[in-house]
Design a protein around this motif. Structure first.
Motif, PDB file in Angstrom:
ATOM      1  N   UNK A 175       0.809  -1.224   0.000  1.00  0.00           N
ATOM      2  CA  UNK A 175       0.000   0.000   0.000  1.00  0.00           C
ATOM      3  C   UNK A 175       0.839   1.270   0.000  1.00  0.00           C
ATOM      4  N   UNK A 176       2.166   1.141   0.021  1.00  0.00           N
ATOM      5  CA  UNK A 176       3.034   2.315  -0.031  1.00  0.00           C
ATOM      6  C   UNK A 176       3.172   2.798  -1.476  1.00  0.00           C
ATOM      7  N   UNK A 177       3.309   4.097  -1.672  1.00  0.00           N
ATOM      8  CA  UNK A 177       3.239   4.683  -3.015  1.00  0.00           C
ATOM      9  C   UNK A 177       4.253   4.079  -3.986  1.00  0.00           C
ATOM     10  N   UNK A 196      -4.101  -9.254  -3.846  1.00  0.00           N
ATOM     11  CA  UNK A 196      -3.853  -8.454  -2.643  1.00  0.00           C
ATOM     12  C   UNK A 196      -4.359  -9.175  -1.390  1.00  0.00           C
ATOM     13  N   UNK A 197      -3.623  -8.958  -0.282  1.00  0.00           N
ATOM     14  CA  UNK A 197      -3.979  -9.579   0.984  1.00  0.00           C
ATOM     15  C   UNK A 197      -3.925  -8.539   2.103  1.00  0.00           C
ATOM     16  N   UNK A 198      -4.602  -8.861   3.208  1.00  0.00           N
ATOM     17  CA  UNK A 198      -4.588  -8.000   4.392  1.00  0.00           C
ATOM     18  C   UNK A 198      -4.993  -6.565   4.065  1.00  0.00           C
ATOM     19  N   UNK A 199      -6.083  -6.432   3.305  1.00  0.00           N
ATOM     20  CA  UNK A 199      -6.584  -5.103   2.977  1.00  0.00           C
ATOM     21  C   UNK A 199      -5.645  -4.294   2.117  1.00  0.00           C
ATOM     22  N   UNK A 200      -4.794  -4.973   1.348  1.00  0.00           N
ATOM     23  CA  UNK A 200      -3.884  -4.289   0.433  1.00  0.00           C
ATOM     24  C   UNK A 200      -2.498  -4.072   0.995  1.00  0.00           C
ATOM     25  N   UNK A 201      -2.246  -4.516   2.226  1.00  0.00           N
ATOM     26  CA  UNK A 201      -0.921  -4.321   2.831  1.00  0.00           C
ATOM     27  C   UNK A 201       0.137  -5.197   2.157  1.00  0.00           C
ATOM     28  N   UNK A 202      -0.274  -6.356   1.675  1.00  0.00           N
ATOM     29  CA  UNK A 202       0.672  -7.267   1.008  1.00  0.00           C
ATOM     30  C   UNK A 202       0.058  -7.737  -0.304  1.00  0.00           C
ATOM     31  N   UNK A 203       0.892  -8.306  -1.163  1.00  0.00           N
ATOM     32  CA  UNK A 203       0.409  -8.787  -2.460  1.00  0.00           C
ATOM     33  C   UNK A 203       1.215 -10.008  -2.880  1.00  0.00           C
ATOM     34  N   UNK A 204       0.549 -10.903  -3.597  1.00  0.00           N
ATOM     35  CA  UNK A 204       1.224 -12.050  -4.213  1.00  0.00           C
ATOM     36  C   UNK A 204       1.239 -11.829  -5.709  1.00  0.00           C
ATOM     37  N   UNK A 205       2.409 -11.956  -6.307  1.00  0.00           N
ATOM     38  CA  UNK A 205       2.560 -11.803  -7.751  1.00  0.00           C
ATOM     39  C   UNK A 205       2.887 -13.171  -8.332  1.00  0.00           C
ATOM     40  N   UNK A 206       2.106 -13.590  -9.319  1.00  0.00           N
ATOM     41  CA  UNK A 206       2.330 -14.885  -9.966  1.00  0.00           C
ATOM     42  C   UNK A 206       2.270 -14.713 -11.467  1.00  0.00           C
ATOM     43  N   UNK A 207       2.901 -15.641 -12.160  1.00  0.00           N
ATOM     44  CA  UNK A 207       2.830 -15.642 -13.622  1.00  0.00           C
ATOM     45  C   UNK A 207       1.432 -16.062 -14.072  1.00  0.00           C
TER      46      UNK A 207
END
Length: 208
Positions: A175-177, A196-207
């Motif tokens: 969620x940081x700019x 996105x997880x935890x209300x956008x605090x973290x994210x998983x990127x996959x192919x």
């Protein structure tokens, strides 16, 4: 992983979270320097900046469920996230490469890994991650990005040739700019999707 080792890891993590409660005062002290100039990594050399307990436990589950073995972490700090990664890696016979810019933090992290009896599966590298990971040439199952935010994109691109079809990139502080821009660029390229997880605090990127 035997019960003794698991208890040892949990004890070290619990003690680190207890100590990290002082982070607020440390953060204020470091942040005041940013009033007069941009913050530098050294300004936060005493700040834990760790993932949450919930994030850590979810990482352990992810590693076990996906049988992730080859793990790379950017941003060791005092080793909280690395210890969670190790908990999962012990179940999959995996190994971790982690890198930390600040030597004093890395030294303390190394002590924590030894206390938790997981130092044998952790390759801790000290210095600029663009240098410490520059020659990485092995497949990456999980990449955890949790260091200085302006390095997320160059590190991602540098290590991208080591990704495979099921590689997971775990992005903290989504969620940081600066990280929002990074995720936008990665998603816009068309080769990856972002969850996105935890209300956008973290994210998983996959192919895709």
């Amino acid at each position: 992983m035997n019960t003794t080792t698991q208890n040892q890891i949990n004890t070290v993590i619990a003690n680190l979270f207890l100590d990290s409660k002082l982070d607020y005062l440390r953060m204020i002290k470091g942040a005041t320097k940013g009033i007069f100039r941009p913050l530098q990594p050294a300004d936060l050399k005493d700040v834990y900046l760790s993932i949450s307990k919930e994030q850590g436990e979810d990482l352990v589950k992810l590693i076990k469920q996906m049988d992730l073995k080859s793990i790379v972490e950017f941003g060791t700090s005092f080793g909280v996230s690395t210890l969670y990664l190790a908990q999962g890696a012990l179940e999959t016979n995996g190994r971790i490469i982690t890198t930390e810019l600040i030597e004093s933090k890395a030294q303390k992290a190394a002590q924590h890994f030894k206390q938790a009896q997981v130092d044998s599966i952790i390759d801790l590298r000290v210095g600029d991650a663009m240098k410490t990971l520059a020659n990485h040439s092995e497949p990456i199952d999980l990449l955890l990005l949790d260091g200085w935010k302006d390095l997320y994109l160059p590190l991602f691109r540098m290590l991208e040739s080591n990704f495979h079809e099921t590689t997971i990139v775990y992005v903290d502080n989504a969620d940081m700019s600066e990280v929002v821009q990074f995720l936008h660029q990665v998603h816009q390229g068309g080769d990856y999707y972002v969850e996105y997880k935890y209300g956008g605090k973290a994210a998983l990127v996959r192919k895709k």
